[in-house]
Motif scaffolding. Structure first.
Motif, PDB file in Angstrom:
ATOM      1  N   ARG A 345       0.795  -1.235   0.000  1.00 48.13           N
ATOM      2  CA  ARG A 345       0.000   0.000   0.000  1.00 48.13           C
ATOM      3  C   ARG A 345       0.829   1.288   0.000  1.00 48.13           C
ATOM      4  NH1 ARG A 345      -2.430  -4.041   2.502  1.00 48.13           N
ATOM      5  NH2 ARG A 345      -4.673  -4.370   2.195  1.00 48.13           N
ATOM      6  N   VAL A 346       2.154   1.147   0.090  1.00 47.68           N
ATOM      7  CA  VAL A 346       2.966   2.351   0.276  1.00 47.68           C
ATOM      8  C   VAL A 346       3.440   2.943  -1.056  1.00 47.68           C
ATOM      9  CG1 VAL A 346       5.230   1.216   0.454  1.00 47.68           C
ATOM     10  CG2 VAL A 346       4.814   3.346   1.700  1.00 47.68           C
ATOM     11  N   LEU A 347       3.524   4.256  -1.057  1.00 43.28           N
ATOM     12  CA  LEU A 347       4.088   4.977  -2.196  1.00 43.28           C
ATOM     13  C   LEU A 347       4.942   6.100  -1.617  1.00 43.28           C
ATOM     14  CD1 LEU A 347       3.607   4.718  -5.268  1.00 43.28           C
ATOM     15  CD2 LEU A 347       1.902   6.526  -5.071  1.00 43.28           C
ATOM     16  N   THR A 348       6.174   6.261  -2.116  1.00 42.14           N
ATOM     17  CA  THR A 348       6.920   7.454  -1.709  1.00 42.14           C
ATOM     18  C   THR A 348       6.757   8.485  -2.815  1.00 42.14           C
ATOM     19  OG1 THR A 348       8.999   6.569  -2.576  1.00 42.14           O
ATOM     20  CG2 THR A 348       8.585   6.224  -0.254  1.00 42.14           C
ATOM     21  N   LEU A 349       6.352   9.680  -2.396  1.00 48.45           N
ATOM     22  CA  LEU A 349       6.082  10.767  -3.352  1.00 48.45           C
ATOM     23  C   LEU A 349       7.392  11.495  -3.668  1.00 48.45           C
ATOM     24  CD1 LEU A 349       2.733  12.080  -1.806  1.00 48.45           C
ATOM     25  CD2 LEU A 349       3.074  10.462  -3.699  1.00 48.45           C
ATOM     26  N   PRO A 350       7.433  12.232  -4.776  1.00 48.17           N
ATOM     27  CA  PRO A 350       8.657  12.959  -5.136  1.00 48.17           C
ATOM     28  C   PRO A 350       9.166  13.784  -3.951  1.00 48.17           C
ATOM     29  CG  PRO A 350       7.100  13.093  -6.934  1.00 48.17           C
ATOM     30  CD  PRO A 350       6.374  12.428  -5.785  1.00 48.17           C
ATOM     31  N   MET A 351      10.461  13.741  -3.722  1.00 46.98           N
ATOM     32  CA  MET A 351      11.049  14.449  -2.578  1.00 46.98           C
ATOM     33  C   MET A 351      12.472  14.844  -2.898  1.00 46.98           C
ATOM     34  SD  MET A 351      11.435  15.684   0.412  1.00 46.98           S
ATOM     35  CE  MET A 351       9.921  15.401   1.296  1.00 46.98           C
ATOM     36  N   TYR A 352      12.704  16.157  -2.931  1.00 42.32           N
ATOM     37  CA  TYR A 352      14.062  16.680  -2.997  1.00 42.32           C
ATOM     38  C   TYR A 352      14.036  18.144  -2.578  1.00 42.32           C
ATOM     39  CZ  TYR A 352      12.224  17.510  -7.758  1.00 42.32           C
ATOM     40  OH  TYR A 352      11.426  17.830  -8.823  1.00 42.32           O
ATOM     41  N   ALA A 353      15.206  18.664  -2.252  1.00 42.22           N
ATOM     42  CA  ALA A 353      15.267  19.988  -1.637  1.00 42.22           C
ATOM     43  C   ALA A 353      14.622  21.056  -2.519  1.00 42.22           C
ATOM     44  CB  ALA A 353      16.722  20.349  -1.335  1.00 42.22           C
ATOM     45  N   ASP A 354      14.831  20.981  -3.827  1.00 42.42           N
ATOM     46  CA  ASP A 354      14.343  22.047  -4.701  1.00 42.42           C
ATOM     47  C   ASP A 354      12.963  21.782  -5.293  1.00 42.42           C
ATOM     48  OD1 ASP A 354      16.468  23.778  -4.302  1.00 42.42           O
ATOM     49  OD2 ASP A 354      17.721  22.699  -5.747  1.00 42.42           O
ATOM     50  N   LEU A 355      12.249  20.811  -4.750  1.00 43.46           N
ATOM     51  CA  LEU A 355      10.873  20.589  -5.210  1.00 43.46           C
ATOM     52  C   LEU A 355      10.035  21.799  -4.788  1.00 43.46           C
ATOM     53  CD1 LEU A 355       8.931  18.490  -6.513  1.00 43.46           C
ATOM     54  CD2 LEU A 355       8.517  17.592  -4.217  1.00 43.46           C
ATOM     55  N   SER A 356       9.377  22.438  -5.759  1.00 47.04           N
ATOM     56  CA  SER A 356       8.643  23.669  -5.422  1.00 47.04           C
ATOM     57  C   SER A 356       7.320  23.326  -4.748  1.00 47.04           C
ATOM     58  CB  SER A 356       8.386  24.489  -6.687  1.00 47.04           C
ATOM     59  OG  SER A 356       7.391  23.847  -7.473  1.00 47.04           O
ATOM     60  N   LEU A 357       6.827  24.263  -3.943  1.00 45.33           N
ATOM     61  CA  LEU A 357       5.545  24.021  -3.274  1.00 45.33           C
ATOM     62  C   LEU A 357       4.418  23.951  -4.296  1.00 45.33           C
ATOM     63  CD1 LEU A 357       5.905  26.122  -0.003  1.00 45.33           C
ATOM     64  CD2 LEU A 357       6.477  23.725  -0.454  1.00 45.33           C
ATOM     65  N   ALA A 358       4.573  24.654  -5.416  1.00 43.95           N
ATOM     66  CA  ALA A 358       3.564  24.552  -6.483  1.00 43.95           C
ATOM     67  C   ALA A 358       3.527  23.126  -7.019  1.00 43.95           C
ATOM     68  CB  ALA A 358       3.888  25.541  -7.604  1.00 43.95           C
ATOM     69  N   ASP A 359       4.691  22.518  -7.149  1.00 43.30           N
ATOM     70  CA  ASP A 359       4.731  21.123  -7.609  1.00 43.30           C
ATOM     71  C   ASP A 359       4.155  20.174  -6.550  1.00 43.30           C
ATOM     72  OD1 ASP A 359       5.625  21.568 -10.162  1.00 43.30           O
ATOM     73  OD2 ASP A 359       7.740  21.171  -9.719  1.00 43.30           O
ATOM     74  N   VAL A 360       4.449  20.447  -5.290  1.00 41.97           N
ATOM     75  CA  VAL A 360       3.862  19.613  -4.224  1.00 41.97           C
ATOM     76  C   VAL A 360       2.336  19.694  -4.312  1.00 41.97           C
ATOM     77  CG1 VAL A 360       3.620  19.277  -1.722  1.00 41.97           C
ATOM     78  CG2 VAL A 360       5.845  19.891  -2.694  1.00 41.97           C
ATOM     79  N   ASP A 361       1.826  20.900  -4.535  1.00 48.57           N
ATOM     80  CA  ASP A 361       0.379  21.052  -4.657  1.00 48.57           C
ATOM     81  C   ASP A 361      -0.164  20.270  -5.855  1.00 48.57           C
ATOM     82  OD1 ASP A 361       0.095  22.588  -2.403  1.00 48.57           O
ATOM     83  OD2 ASP A 361       0.208  24.512  -3.468  1.00 48.57           O
ATOM     84  N   ARG A 362       0.559  20.333  -6.958  1.00 48.52           N
ATOM     85  CA  ARG A 362       0.134  19.592  -8.157  1.00 48.52           C
ATOM     86  C   ARG A 362       0.068  18.088  -7.858  1.00 48.52           C
ATOM     87  NH1 ARG A 362       4.084  19.813 -12.928  1.00 48.52           N
ATOM     88  NH2 ARG A 362       3.306  17.805 -13.610  1.00 48.52           N
ATOM     89  N   ILE A 363       1.103  17.599  -7.175  1.00 52.95           N
ATOM     90  CA  ILE A 363       1.158  16.176  -6.828  1.00 52.95           C
ATOM     91  C   ILE A 363      -0.026  15.821  -5.916  1.00 52.95           C
ATOM     92  CG2 ILE A 363       2.503  14.406  -5.599  1.00 52.95           C
ATOM     93  CD1 ILE A 363       5.034  16.216  -6.430  1.00 52.95           C
ATOM     94  N   CYS A 364      -0.255  16.645  -4.899  1.00 52.56           N
ATOM     95  CA  CYS A 364      -1.325  16.362  -3.937  1.00 52.56           C
ATOM     96  C   CYS A 364      -2.692  16.418  -4.609  1.00 52.56           C
ATOM     97  CB  CYS A 364      -1.250  17.325  -2.760  1.00 52.56           C
ATOM     98  SG  CYS A 364       0.210  17.070  -1.743  1.00 52.56           S
ATOM     99  N   ASP A 365      -2.870  17.338  -5.574  1.00 54.15           N
ATOM    100  CA  ASP A 365      -4.138  17.412  -6.295  1.00 54.15           C
ATOM    101  C   ASP A 365      -4.415  16.099  -7.013  1.00 54.15           C
ATOM    102  OD1 ASP A 365      -4.551  19.995  -5.469  1.00 54.15           O
ATOM    103  OD2 ASP A 365      -3.829  20.929  -7.330  1.00 54.15           O
ATOM    104  N   VAL A 366      -3.399  15.540  -7.648  1.00 56.33           N
ATOM    105  CA  VAL A 366      -3.586  14.272  -8.369  1.00 56.33           C
ATOM    106  C   VAL A 366      -3.877  13.142  -7.379  1.00 56.33           C
ATOM    107  CG1 VAL A 366      -2.512  12.563  -9.897  1.00 56.33           C
ATOM    108  CG2 VAL A 366      -2.098  15.007 -10.293  1.00 56.33           C
ATOM    109  N   VAL A 367      -3.098  13.105  -6.290  1.00 59.90           N
ATOM    110  CA  VAL A 367      -3.292  12.042  -5.290  1.00 59.90           C
ATOM    111  C   VAL A 367      -4.716  12.108  -4.731  1.00 59.90           C
ATOM    112  CG1 VAL A 367      -2.613  11.265  -2.965  1.00 59.90           C
ATOM    113  CG2 VAL A 367      -0.852  11.850  -4.660  1.00 59.90           C
ATOM    114  N   LEU A 368      -5.135  13.288  -4.295  1.00 67.45           N
ATOM    115  CA  LEU A 368      -6.446  13.404  -3.659  1.00 67.45           C
ATOM    116  C   LEU A 368      -7.571  13.218  -4.669  1.00 67.45           C
ATOM    117  CD1 LEU A 368      -5.668  16.301  -1.152  1.00 67.45           C
ATOM    118  CD2 LEU A 368      -5.904  13.840  -0.673  1.00 67.45           C
ATOM    119  N   GLY A 369      -7.271  13.493  -5.931  1.00 66.29           N
ATOM    120  CA  GLY A 369      -8.252  13.228  -6.989  1.00 66.29           C
ATOM    121  C   GLY A 369      -8.546  11.743  -7.155  1.00 66.29           C
ATOM    122  N   CYS A 370      -7.677  10.896  -6.631  1.00 63.75           N
ATOM    123  CA  CYS A 370      -7.887   9.445  -6.706  1.00 63.75           C
ATOM    124  C   CYS A 370      -8.811   8.954  -5.601  1.00 63.75           C
ATOM    125  CB  CYS A 370      -6.560   8.698  -6.576  1.00 63.75           C
ATOM    126  SG  CYS A 370      -5.405   9.014  -7.923  1.00 63.75           S
TER     127      CYS A 370
END
Ligand SMILES: *Cc1c(COP(=O)(O)O)cnc(C)c1O
Length: 372
Positions: A345-370
């Motif tokens: 059941r586990v997934l590690t989401l993209p993670m690195y120092a320069d990941l922008s918060l806009a990209d985090v939001d984009r990722i979360c939108d897709v995840v929560l859309g599921c």
């Protein structure tokens, strides 16, 4: 508008800083075999990690093999090593490749690290060591494991590949147990391109680690062990010297990314996040999410949906070590039900120092859309 987001992105120092660091190598022509950069990185790491004993290696995996060999595990006839199936291939492979026998214990459902009570049940007369794995920048129950190791006369060697720079109550993760292996692979929080280290408690181990990583050569005319070649080269050490200068910034940026993910995902039905541990300052190495059955979509669905949006996550750790083809018939993943549940059941989401918060939001939108 959809830019690709990879699961990780290696940290690199400014190029001119690295060039300045390696300039002296053109004067010395000393490229490997424990040169000046190697020595300096060892000193820098001792200071950063708060330890007296560090040995550098060509990578983390070989570091683990070498420390198991240098400790002469198995020499007294006890060959079993208790470890976790919830880890990267390296951990059990190292144990098997040095001629020892891994025994897999289940994990704790909250921290995903070895459950000490499961470890204790598996100890018998043939057990010589425990190799726990800190996972995602969270720590094992180091007190309970130390107590078990002491009571049963076992060596305690941590796979700390995920825990570089992590502290508990101000104490460095590098100080737990008899030894800890760190990986400095390009994808880790701190990298030397490829590289690794062992931090160890007993200074008597220093010479044998040096020898194991250099063909077992003990002096100019003596070769006492069948060692391998696991030396870190000067260019890798120079990368480490530079990256270490920027590490606290990198970890601070990862913390901001982690906080945004947590704000966006916490509390949603079927979404389980790995909680902070009391007193532990993490390095925010990974951002794991466990999708329980009431989320409405499976982990694999979320992975595929992210992929469709050009976002790359990782099923990490999946499959369990016990389900690897190379170990067919050797382990039973049903014997570690918690690890089996999480790995599915586990997934590690993209993670690195320069990941922008806009990209985090984009990722979360897709995840929560599921979610359903
Ligand atoms: C990365 C990793 C290793 C292996 O380290 P390398 O430097 O790639 O050889 C071992 N164990 C764990 C848990 C890891 O994540």
């Amino acid at each position: 508008m959809s830019d690709r987001i990879l699961v990780t992105r290696s940290s690199m120092p400014p190029m001119d800083e690295y060039v300045r660091e390696i300039e002296s190598l053109w004067e010395s022509h000393w490229l490997t075999n424990m040169g000046e950069k190697h020595q300096q990185l060892e000193e820098d790491l001792k200071r950063y990690l708060g330890v007296d004993n560090v040995a550098l290696f060509v990578n983390g995996h070989t570091a683990l093999e070498c420390v198991l060999e240098a400790m002469q595990l198995g020499a007294d006839g006890r060959r079993k090593v208790i470890t976790t199936p919830y880890t990267f291939a390296s951990t059990t492979h190292a144990i098997v490749r040095v001629g020892l026998e891994p025994v897999l214990a289940d994990i704790d459902p909250v921290t995903y690290t070895l459950d000490p009570s499961c470890v204790e049940k598996l100890i018998d007369d043939e057990t010589c060591a425990i190799v726990p794995v800190h996972v995602y920048g969270k720590l094992c129950d180091v007190d309970a494991l130390a107590d078990i190791a002491k009571r049963h006369d076992l060596k305690l060697i941590y796979d700390a590949a995920h825990a570089f720079g992590v502290t508990r109550d101000g104490v460095s993760s590098a100080t737990f147990g008899d030894a800890s292996m760190f990986s400095f692979h390009a994808t880790k929080v701190f990298n030397t391109i490829e590289g690794g280290a062992v931090c160890f408690a007993d200074p008597a181990l220093a010479d044998s680690l040096e020898q194991w990583k250099n063909f077992g050569i003990t002096s100019q005319e003596h070769v006492e062990y069948v060692g391998g070649n696991a030396k870190m080269n000067e260019f890798a050490a120079a990368m480490g010297i530079c990256n270490l200068r920027h590490l606290s910034d990198e970890i601070a940026k990862r913390k901001v990314v982690t906080q945004r993910y947590t704000e966006r995902l916490q509390g949603h039905k079927g979404v389980v996040l790995c909680p902070d541990q009391p007193g532990v300052v993490s390095n925010y190495a990974y951002f794991p999410v466990v999708f329980e059955d009431d989320f409405g979509s499976t982990r694999d669905d979320v992975f595929d949906e992210l992929h469709k949006h050009d976002i790359y996550s990782r099923k990490y750790f999946h499959p369990l070590v016990s389900d690897f083809e190379c170990y067919a018939g050797r382990f039973d993943s049903n014997a570690t039900p918690v690890a089996k549940h999480v790995a599915k059941r586990v997934l590690t989401l993209p993670m690195y120092a320069d990941l922008s918060l806009a990209d985090v939001d984009r990722i979360c939108d897709v995840v929560l859309g599921c979610a359903r």
